[in-house]
Write a protein that holds these residues in place. Structure first.
Motif, PDB file in Angstrom:
ATOM      1  N   GLN A 167       0.826  -1.204   0.000  1.00  0.00           N
ATOM      2  CA  GLN A 167       0.000   0.000   0.000  1.00  0.00           C
ATOM      3  C   GLN A 167       0.866   1.261   0.000  1.00  0.00           C
ATOM      4  OE1 GLN A 167      -2.462  -0.672   3.452  1.00  0.00           O
ATOM      5  NE2 GLN A 167      -4.034  -1.761   2.280  1.00  0.00           N
ATOM      6  N   TYR A 168       1.967   1.207   0.733  1.00  0.00           N
ATOM      7  CA  TYR A 168       2.849   2.365   0.822  1.00  0.00           C
ATOM      8  C   TYR A 168       3.468   2.676  -0.546  1.00  0.00           C
ATOM      9  CZ  TYR A 168       6.685   5.318   2.562  1.00  0.00           C
ATOM     10  OH  TYR A 168       7.563   6.350   2.803  1.00  0.00           O
ATOM     11  N   LYS A 218       0.978   4.378  -2.587  1.00  0.00           N
ATOM     12  CA  LYS A 218       0.708   5.742  -2.115  1.00  0.00           C
ATOM     13  C   LYS A 218       1.846   6.685  -2.498  1.00  0.00           C
ATOM     14  CE  LYS A 218      -2.167   8.405   0.239  1.00  0.00           C
ATOM     15  NZ  LYS A 218      -2.338   8.226   1.678  1.00  0.00           N
ATOM     16  N   GLU A 253       3.587  10.524   2.343  1.00  0.00           N
ATOM     17  CA  GLU A 253       4.367   9.325   2.051  1.00  0.00           C
ATOM     18  C   GLU A 253       5.597   9.653   1.198  1.00  0.00           C
ATOM     19  OE1 GLU A 253       0.298   8.259   3.173  1.00  0.00           O
ATOM     20  OE2 GLU A 253       1.098   9.585   1.621  1.00  0.00           O
ATOM     21  N   THR A 310       1.438   4.583   6.079  1.00  0.00           N
ATOM     22  CA  THR A 310       0.509   5.148   5.095  1.00  0.00           C
ATOM     23  C   THR A 310      -0.585   5.931   5.797  1.00  0.00           C
ATOM     24  OG1 THR A 310       0.919   3.273   3.619  1.00  0.00           O
ATOM     25  CG2 THR A 310      -1.035   4.608   3.181  1.00  0.00           C
TER      26      THR A 310
END
Length: 502
Positions: free
Chosen positions: A17-18, A21, A316, A297
């Motif tokens: 997810q990071y 992002k 981020e 995140t």
């Protein structure tokens, strides 16, 4: 990396997810650079100085938290080691006599810190590497208890999967001592060696349209900065490079195993590999080449923020950028609701004195202004590889190592500065609107440093050599040198005027 973090463990999905992002932040930044107004006011400058604390025996003092509490102001912050502090002065413009006022402010702030340190049984040392450090000092227990540092230590060691290895082969950076080269090898089970690096960071806010030119200019003169500003020749009792802080920082933050290095995986302390045409080039490289160290995140969507008419923080992207230690780092930030970008110059060590540090800063600001506005950019006639080689040569040899410069070929740094670069720096400062008396005061320090060929590193080497000739062993000589260094540093007389023992 100044952002706070509040997580200790991360899942595989967190990292996935990071990454997504960070890419979304990059997409938003690309849109902003195309369509969104950025700060166009008078360019602002900033300075950060990392400091050391020592006890009455001139050994590292772990009283950082106590000294910070005693100071009580917001200008000082904790740093990675418990014997470190960081001073951040408010941003200010360059024109007029602003940087003369900054000199006074820096002297005043350091005087307060020195006084409070004494109250806590410590002394302040403004130097690139504390020469009295021993291996027993560089342990996990000496790291500041701040959660972000604990997490950074844990994540970097996990990424590396084995101890931090220092392997630095020295020579005689001064060229004046007929002694055998020294070689330091050591393993550490924490990132504490990183805390041995104490630097001065310079910030310059520029408009995004001109960022690439200023970053390229900063890269092209990094070797010259090191040659005339070296101040870190000793580490753990060994005489190594003129600016040993460079290989120390590179190795103490290296999360690659030897196998990954052999594959050409890029290091997180990085000079870079090419000239750029946009700040996006650097942020895109960050996302393309470097896995997350701390994949925190946030819930906010930067695209939705931008579409709603707000200025996104790009959290981020900024956090990721803070875990990649370029010697000239791009910075995106928001102040009073207006976005801006900065070049953060991380090349120089702290010290030896306030006047030396301000001189180093103004030499940098003046020179890059002239280079950016030249009819033919310097980097159009200098390869990026040459700029990087200059950087390494200057770190290793200081003023003794010849640098490559277009139009001059291979030339000694002091000769290059005196013949070409000082007049260009003076012209650049005049273009910034800096008062003539300020230019004269501080650039004369650089001039005399080159005439005498005495940097902080040269003075440290000459002093230790003299004390050893007079019968001291290395440990006693380093303590004796540091005692003299602290006394001279407080007096704020430039290092080229410091006496060396007979």
């Amino acid at each position: 990396m100044g952002q706070d973090v509040d997580r200790r463990t991360f899942s595989r999905r967190d990292r996935q997810q990071y990454r997504a992002k960070v890419q979304r932040c990059l997409d938003v930044l690309a849109l902003m650079l195309r369509d969104h107004p950025f700060a166009r006011d008078e360019p602002m400058t900033g300075i950060e100085v990392e400091l050391n604390l020592v006890d009455h025996e001139l050994e590292p003092s772990l009283a950082g938290a106590d000294v910070l509490h005693a100071i009580g102001g917001t200008e000082f912050q904790s740093e990675l080691g418990r014997w470190n502090l960081e001073l951040n002065l408010p941003p200010r413009p360059l024109p007029g006599d602003q940087w003369r006022h900054l000199e006074h402010q820096l002297l005043d702030e350091l005087a307060v810190a020195r006084s409070k340190a004494v109250d806590c049984g410590s002394q302040l040392a403004v130097i690139g590497i504390l020469p009295t450090l021993r291996r027993s000092h560089l342990v996990a227990e000496a790291l500041s208890p701040d959660q972000r540092y604990e997490m950074l230590n844990e994540q970097m060691l996990n990424a590396r999967g084995e101890p931090i290895r220092l392997d630095i082969a020295g020579d005689d950076p001064s060229g004046r001592h007929e002694v055998a080269p020294e070689h330091l090898t050591a393993d550490f089970d924490s990132i504490a060696p990183e805390a041995a690096c104490t630097s001065m960071q310079l910030h310059l806010q520029v408009h995004p349209d001109s960022f690439a030119g200023y970053w390229n200019a900063a890269q092209s003169i990094a070797g010259v900065q090191l040659a005339v500003g070296a101040n870190s020749p000793f580490l753990l009792g060994s005489r190594l490079w003129a600016e040993t802080r460079i290989p120390l920082f590179e190795q103490s933050c290296d999360v690659r195993t030897p196998e990954l290095r052999n594959q050409g995986v890029r290091p997180r302390v990085w000079f870079g590999e090419r000239w750029i045409t946009s700040i996006l080039d650097l942020f895109a490289e960050n996302g393309r080449y470097f896995p997350a160290l701390m994949p925190v995140t946030e819930q906010t969507d930067p695209m939705a923020e931008l579409e709603a008419g707000n200025v996104p923080g790009l959290d981020e992207l900024r956090l990721h950028n803070g875990t990649i230690w370029r010697w000239n780092r791009p910075v995106y930030d928001v102040a009073d609701g207006v976005p801006h970008v900065r070049v953060e110059n991380r090349v120089l060590p702290a010290g030896p004195t306030v006047i030396d540090m301000v001189a180093n800063a103004l030499f940098f600001y003046g020179l890059i202004r002239t280079l950016v506005e030249a009819d033919r950019p310097l980097w159009s006639s200098m390869s990026f590889e040459a700029a990087e080689e200059n950087f390494t040569t200057a770190a290793r040899h200081g003023m003794e190592g010849p640098l490559y410069w277009p139009g001059s070929g291979w030339i000694r740094p002091d000769e290059l500065v005196l013949r070409k670069l000082l007049p260009q720096a003076a012209d650049g400062l005049a273009r910034w609107g800096v008062a003539a008396e300020v230019v004269d005061r501080f650039l004369s320090v650089i001039e005399q440093r080159c005439v005498t060929r005495r940097t902080g590193a040269a003075w440290q080497l000459d002093t230790v050599a003299a004390l050893e000739r007079n019968g001291s062993d290395r440990t006693a000589a380093l303590h004796g040198m540091l005692a003299r260094y602290l006394e001279n540093s407080v007096a704020n007389e430039p290092v080229h005027t410091w006496p060396v023992p007979a």
